[in-house]
Design a protein around this motif. Structure first.
Motif, mmCIF file in Angstrom:
data_model
loop_
_atom_site.group_PDB
_atom_site.id
_atom_site.type_symbol
_atom_site.label_atom_id
_atom_site.label_comp_id
_atom_site.label_asym_id
_atom_site.label_seq_id
_atom_site.Cartn_x
_atom_site.Cartn_y
_atom_site.Cartn_z
ATOM 1 N N MET A 1 0.842 -1.198 0.000
ATOM 2 C CA MET A 1 0.000 0.000 0.000
ATOM 3 C C MET A 1 0.874 1.244 0.000
ATOM 4 O O MET A 1 1.870 1.324 0.688
ATOM 5 N N ASN A 2 0.477 2.250 -0.800
ATOM 6 C CA ASN A 2 1.203 3.510 -0.854
ATOM 7 C C ASN A 2 1.127 4.201 0.503
ATOM 8 O O ASN A 2 0.051 4.402 1.056
ATOM 9 N N SER A 3 2.279 4.569 1.026
ATOM 10 C CA SER A 3 2.301 5.136 2.376
ATOM 11 C C SER A 3 1.532 6.437 2.470
ATOM 12 O O SER A 3 0.983 6.763 3.511
ATOM 13 N N THR A 4 1.464 7.208 1.381
ATOM 14 C CA THR A 4 0.767 8.490 1.447
ATOM 15 C C THR A 4 -0.718 8.308 1.685
ATOM 16 O O THR A 4 -1.392 9.225 2.139
ATOM 17 N N LYS A 5 -1.257 7.094 1.411
ATOM 18 C CA LYS A 5 -2.673 6.859 1.648
ATOM 19 C C LYS A 5 -2.937 6.630 3.126
ATOM 20 O O LYS A 5 -4.074 6.654 3.570
ATOM 21 N N LEU A 6 -1.894 6.397 3.898
ATOM 22 C CA LEU A 6 -2.079 6.064 5.306
ATOM 23 C C LEU A 6 -2.082 7.290 6.207
ATOM 24 O O LEU A 6 -2.368 7.190 7.375
ATOM 25 N N ILE A 232 0.098 13.654 23.737
ATOM 26 C CA ILE A 232 -0.251 12.876 22.546
ATOM 27 C C ILE A 232 -1.014 11.616 22.928
ATOM 28 O O ILE A 232 -0.573 10.842 23.770
ATOM 29 N N GLU A 233 -2.157 11.428 22.298
ATOM 30 C CA GLU A 233 -2.889 10.176 22.451
ATOM 31 C C GLU A 233 -2.662 9.375 21.167
ATOM 32 O O GLU A 233 -3.089 9.788 20.090
ATOM 33 N N MET A 234 -1.972 8.274 21.277
ATOM 34 C CA MET A 234 -1.604 7.502 20.100
ATOM 35 C C MET A 234 -2.844 7.050 19.333
ATOM 36 O O MET A 234 -3.867 6.717 19.926
ATOM 37 N N ASP A 235 -2.734 7.050 17.992
ATOM 38 C CA ASP A 235 -3.861 6.706 17.138
ATOM 39 C C ASP A 235 -3.513 5.533 16.227
ATOM 40 O O ASP A 235 -2.349 5.212 16.015
ATOM 41 N N TRP A 236 -4.557 4.906 15.683
ATOM 42 C CA TRP A 236 -4.355 3.742 14.814
ATOM 43 C C TRP A 236 -3.570 4.096 13.560
ATOM 44 O O TRP A 236 -2.788 3.297 13.055
ATOM 45 N N ASN A 237 -3.780 5.313 13.049
ATOM 46 C CA ASN A 237 -3.196 5.714 11.769
ATOM 47 C C ASN A 237 -1.670 5.713 11.825
ATOM 48 O O ASN A 237 -0.985 5.254 10.904
ATOM 49 N N THR A 238 -1.121 6.240 12.921
ATOM 50 C CA THR A 238 0.335 6.305 13.055
ATOM 51 C C THR A 238 0.945 4.909 13.063
ATOM 52 O O THR A 238 1.927 4.636 12.362
ATOM 53 N N TYR A 239 0.353 4.014 13.848
ATOM 54 C CA TYR A 239 0.879 2.641 13.886
ATOM 55 C C TYR A 239 0.726 1.947 12.522
ATOM 56 O O TYR A 239 1.561 1.121 12.146
ATOM 57 N N ALA A 240 -0.332 2.297 11.790
ATOM 58 C CA ALA A 240 -0.524 1.716 10.460
ATOM 59 C C ALA A 240 0.553 2.194 9.494
ATOM 60 O O ALA A 240 1.062 1.422 8.672
ATOM 61 N N ASN A 275 -10.264 -0.874 7.215
ATOM 62 C CA ASN A 275 -9.875 -1.020 5.808
ATOM 63 C C ASN A 275 -8.363 -0.980 5.634
ATOM 64 O O ASN A 275 -7.786 -1.768 4.878
ATOM 65 N N HIS A 276 -7.713 -0.042 6.323
ATOM 66 C CA HIS A 276 -6.254 0.064 6.219
ATOM 67 C C HIS A 276 -5.577 -1.206 6.736
ATOM 68 O O HIS A 276 -4.656 -1.733 6.104
ATOM 69 N N LEU A 277 -6.041 -1.687 7.867
ATOM 70 C CA LEU A 277 -5.418 -2.882 8.444
ATOM 71 C C LEU A 277 -5.662 -4.112 7.579
ATOM 72 O O LEU A 277 -4.772 -4.948 7.410
ATOM 73 N N PHE A 309 -16.266 -2.519 0.837
ATOM 74 C CA PHE A 309 -16.287 -3.687 -0.049
ATOM 75 C C PHE A 309 -15.128 -3.660 -1.032
ATOM 76 O O PHE A 309 -14.530 -4.696 -1.341
ATOM 77 N N ILE A 310 -14.805 -2.468 -1.531
ATOM 78 C CA ILE A 310 -13.692 -2.332 -2.476
ATOM 79 C C ILE A 310 -12.390 -2.784 -1.821
ATOM 80 O O ILE A 310 -11.619 -3.566 -2.386
ATOM 81 N N THR A 311 -12.136 -2.292 -0.605
ATOM 82 C CA THR A 311 -10.911 -2.669 0.121
ATOM 83 C C THR A 311 -10.844 -4.171 0.336
ATOM 84 O O THR A 311 -9.803 -4.806 0.110
ATOM 85 N N MET A 312 -11.953 -4.749 0.781
ATOM 86 C CA MET A 312 -11.965 -6.180 1.081
ATOM 87 C C MET A 312 -11.747 -7.013 -0.177
ATOM 88 O O MET A 312 -10.956 -7.966 -0.182
#
Length: 494
Positions: A1-6, A232-240, A275-277, A309-312
């Motif tokens: 996956m392109n990192s800029t999408k994350l 800072i409250e850590m978020d899913w996006n950063t870890y992704a 979807n990202h995960l 659905f597209i992601t899956m």
């Protein structure tokens, strides 16, 4: 996956775009209920605004502001600008620097930074605040105007307007967008030296700047710093984002650890993180986790939209799990979501790439029988596959289907190699009617050429017909006879 999408490309820090839009809960006509369904992002809304007033309805500034906010979230920027300008023109409220900043940002999005500059220059001095200066900086950054961005930043510093996190994030985004990732950490350092606290987005941009340069150690150092910050409250996006770079570096165990941490931070009401995960686990080739997360997403979200659905489907096709993909397709068909050809097309193109062209063609034919839209490009992909297998007749059938749906896809052009091969085959084996019908269809999409005439000449000569009129038409179309033409004409004397 392109990192800029994350991480969000948006230069605002509003986080994720909501999947749910404001709705009128009392089934009563509102101004929003008139504007929201106006489909195309470029469709004018001024007539609805004027009619609303003419019918004696009140216009509340708060509602207009909510409409502008919602249209911006839905990327209907032209309509949002129209509402903002109409509100200003009608004098419904005195614009503060906040309203000016919103309008300036919309002008930049719709008409470009030069128009935004003009609007900014005409503002009164009291309206040239940190917000409007920041909005203009945003316009420059979005259009990658490096010199203007840095010059404008300098003015903001001189005026004491460069004290916000957003300002520094804008400049880090600028360097990211122009590929100068090595400059991002310097901006982060300056930010901290000036006692401006980085936020999640700041750290995410910086982490990305190390990741794209394959500096895993630097990326981990910034992540450790981020985790240690009390604000800072850590978020899913950063870890992704981190997981994505670990995957690219082949560090599977670290990637899985980051994905687990990301999952712990997911917002259960929003499927974007799921979807990202799902996509990242697909990159790792982990079918079990892809299916597990899909199950969790369906349980957690009130409804799942076409994007889910597209992601899956993309993930399952990447894993060559076509049986599972067909199950997801059936779920989509029964979901009540609007028809979007991109969804079945994922499986269609997946089958074609695997050489299962009969399966891909059957899916396309089934959609057409149901009256559903397809695209000529998909038919063309299947036709190319058949041609590569030497099945020219089947390729012809697919190209005919592609040509039949070009009305809705006017920009599509058939593959030259495919058309050339089919014309050669028709000229050698097809009837005159077959060739004439195919050439007639082609001429609606591409200009007539020598190959088409050669097919017609060969078919007519094989059938013992005269070709004088064909040669005259060929000449009228300014297509000269070449050596191949002469060889074909020589067939008459055999």
């Amino acid at each position: 996956m392109n990192s800029t999408k994350l991480f969000s490309k948006s230069l605002t820090q509003n986080g994720l775009i909501s999947r749910f839009y404001y709705t009128n809960r009392v089934n009563k006509a509102t101004l929003y209920s008139r504007i929201s369904p106006l489909g195309s992002p470029d469709k004018s809304v001024e007539a609805e605004l004027e009619n609303w007033l003419k019918n004696g309805n009140n216009v509340r500034v708060a509602e207009l502001q909510r409409i502008i906010h919602d249209l911006r979230k839905r990327k209907r920027f032209t309509q949002a600008l129209e509402v903002s300008e109409w509100m200003n023109k009608k004098g419904l409220c005195a614009f503060s620097s906040t309203e000016h900043a919103v309008q300036l940002d919309l002008i930049g999005k719709v008409r470009g930074f030069l128009s935004a500059e003009t609007y900014f220059d005409k503002l009164k001095d009291q309206d040239k605040t940190e917000k409007t200066y920041g909005a203009l900086l945003n316009c420059y950054v979005r259009q990658r105007q490096t010199d203007k961005s840095l010059s404008h930043l300098q003015k903001m510093k001189e005026l004491g307007f460069a004290s916000s996190t957003l300002t520094y994030n804008d400049i880090m985004c600028l360097y990211t967008n122009i590929g100068m990732h090595e400059k991002v950490p310097d901006v982060m350092m300056e930010m901290k030296e000036n006692r401006v606290s980085p936020d999640n987005f700041s750290y995410r941009i910086c982490i990305n700047s190390y990741g794209v340069r394959s500096d895993i150690e630097g990326m981990e150092r910034i992540l450790t710093e981020m985790v240690s910050q009390p604000q800072i409250e850590m978020d899913w996006n950063t870890y992704a984002v981190v997981a994505n770079f670990y995957i690219k570096a082949g560090l599977t165990e670290k990637a899985i650890d980051a994905l687990k941490k990301s999952e712990q931070k997911l917002d259960n009401k929003d499927g974007t993180g799921y979807n990202h995960l799902i996509s990242l686990y697909a990159s790792l080739g982990n079918k079990a986790e892809v299916l597990r997360l899909w199950g969790l997403e369906k349980d957690a979200c009130k409804r799942y939209i076409n994007k889910d659905f597209i992601t899956m489907l993309q993930s399952l096709v990447k894993l060559d799990e076509f049986e599972e993909a067909e199950k997801v397709l059936k779920e989509w068909e029964s979901s009540g979501n609007y028809y979007d050809f991109r969804i079945p097309n994922i499986a269609i193109i997946g089958y074609a790439k695997k050489g299962l062209h009969e399966k891909a063609e059957a899916m396309l034919e089934n959609l057409m029988k149901k009256g559903k839209a397809t695209t000529p490009n998909s038919w063309g992909v299947v036709a190319t596959g058949y041609l590569d297998k030497g099945q020219v007749k089947k390729a012809l059938g697919c190209v005919k289907a592609a040509l039949s749906v070009t009305v809705e896809n006017k920009g599509w052009k058939p593959n030259h190699k495919v058309i050339s091969s089919i014309l050669d085959w028709l000229g050698d084996e097809g009837s005159i009617q077959d060739v004439e019908d195919f050439v007639a269809s082609l001429r609606k999409t591409i200009p007539v050429d020598r190959k088409m005439y050669h097919a017609l000449l060969k078919a007519n000569i094989r059938d013992g017909k005269r070709v004088d009129k064909l040669l005259a038409a060929m000449k009228a179309d300014k297509i000269d006879e070449d050596e191949e033409t002469k060889t074909i004409l020589a067939m008459k004397s055999r």
